[in-house]
Design an enzyme around this catalytic site. Structure first.
Site, PDB file in Angstrom:
ATOM      1  N   GLN A   1      30.320  76.722  42.122  1.00 33.84           N
ATOM      2  CA  GLN A   1      29.856  75.508  42.789  1.00 33.84           C
ATOM      3  C   GLN A   1      30.889  75.012  43.795  1.00 33.84           C
ATOM      4  OE1 GLN A   1      27.775  72.781  39.709  1.00 33.84           O
ATOM      5  NE2 GLN A   1      29.064  74.142  38.478  1.00 33.84           N
TER       6      GLN A   1
ATOM      7  N   HIS B   1      27.118  76.243  46.642  1.00 28.39           N
ATOM      8  CA  HIS B   1      27.138  75.035  47.466  1.00 28.39           C
ATOM      9  C   HIS B   1      27.765  75.258  48.835  1.00 28.39           C
ATOM     10  CE1 HIS B   1      26.833  72.525  43.505  1.00 28.39           C
ATOM     11  NE2 HIS B   1      25.672  72.992  43.907  1.00 28.39           N
TER      12      HIS B   1
ATOM     13  N   CYS C   1      27.029  75.311  64.762  1.00 27.08           N
ATOM     14  CA  CYS C   1      26.469  74.310  65.661  1.00 27.08           C
ATOM     15  C   CYS C   1      25.052  73.976  65.225  1.00 27.08           C
ATOM     16  CB  CYS C   1      26.471  74.848  67.099  1.00 27.08           C
ATOM     17  SG  CYS C   1      25.632  73.769  68.283  1.00 27.08           S
TER      18      CYS C   1
ATOM     19  N   CYS D   1      28.453  73.976  73.435  1.00 30.57           N
ATOM     20  CA  CYS D   1      27.194  73.524  74.037  1.00 30.57           C
ATOM     21  C   CYS D   1      27.054  72.006  73.993  1.00 30.57           C
ATOM     22  CB  CYS D   1      26.002  74.179  73.348  1.00 30.57           C
ATOM     23  SG  CYS D   1      25.589  73.508  71.720  1.00 30.57           S
TER      24      CYS D   1
END
Length: 238
Positions: free
Chosen positions: A102, A120, A128, A151
């Site tokens: 986890q 997780h 992005c 970007c």
């Protein structure tokens, strides 16, 4: 009593071990857990950590999210401890088939473990939110405020936030590994976080070992329960 000795005996007679672990595995590496007396969720913040680490909070206030995330979720200088190293050694010896964790810190891989199901996600992967470009952890650490892609869009860590589903490919891989194990070692987890904790229902083997500082719901069905720091209890001769 040296608690590591009975744990090692279980390792020696097992051939398909799977380890399922949580935040307590990394405590001896200097990374705090969440729910213990000194854990992250017991600390005071303007907003509860469970709120800050939610998908809607990230979308609403990414700057506040990243202030918390950098301060309390990133430990770039942490090193694998004896528990991580013991598990990597068991894998090299051909006894341990997988780690289902986890944790998001990447310390199992840093110790040498190869088959790791990160339920997780991981702080070492970031993408992005618009174009999907990959960014390493260093990009988050070296940025200020909200990290942005070339970007111009926000970069999001590949960690599972509250309100987000687990990656089903990762979950299914962990479930399959646990279902094929003859021994399951559960360590450093309170088993209070679902759906990850539900993976224990997949275990059909004979030996269930629980290593944790506090009692867990799995204790009553375990063949061996060890109480204390997991690094000390799993330590092997290196």
């Amino acid at each position: 009593m040296r608690y590591g000795q009975p744990a090692c005996r279980h390792h020696q007679k097992s051939r398909r071990i799977v380890f399922f672990g949580g935040a307590g595995v990394s405590c001896e590496s200097g990374i705090p857990d969440f729910r213990s007396a000194d854990g992250l969720y017991r600390q005071q913040w303007a907003d509860p950590p469970e709120e800050i680490l939610s998908a809607h909070y990230f979308q609403r206030d990414p700057e506040a999210f990243y202030r918390f995330y950098r301060a309390k979720m990133l430990y770039p200088h942490a090193k694998p401890n004896a528990a991580h190293r013991a598990l990597a050694r068991l894998e090299r010896e051909g006894k341990l088939t997988a780690v289902a964790t986890q944790n998001i810190d990447g310390l199992h891989q840093a110790a040498g473990s190869k088959t790791v199901f990160e339920l997780h996600g991981s702080v070492h992967r970031n993408h992005c939110t618009r174009c999907g470009k990959f960014w390493p952890l260093e990009a988050i650490l070296q940025s200020e405020g909200v990290p942005r892609c070339t970007c111009g869009s926000v970069i999001k860590p590949d960690v599972v936030l509250y309100e987000e589903p687990l990656d089903m490919r990762v979950y299914s891989g962990a479930a399959r590994a646990i279902g094929e194990a003859d021994t399951l070692i559960v360590g450093g987890t309170s088993l209070n976080v679902y759906p990850a904790a539900g993976l224990l229902r997949c275990f059909l083997g004979d030996e269930l070992v629980v290593i944790n500082k506090t009692p867990t719901p799995a204790d009553r069905s375990a063949t061996l329960v060890l109480t204390g720091p997991i690094g000390e209890l799993m330590a092997m001769d290196e």
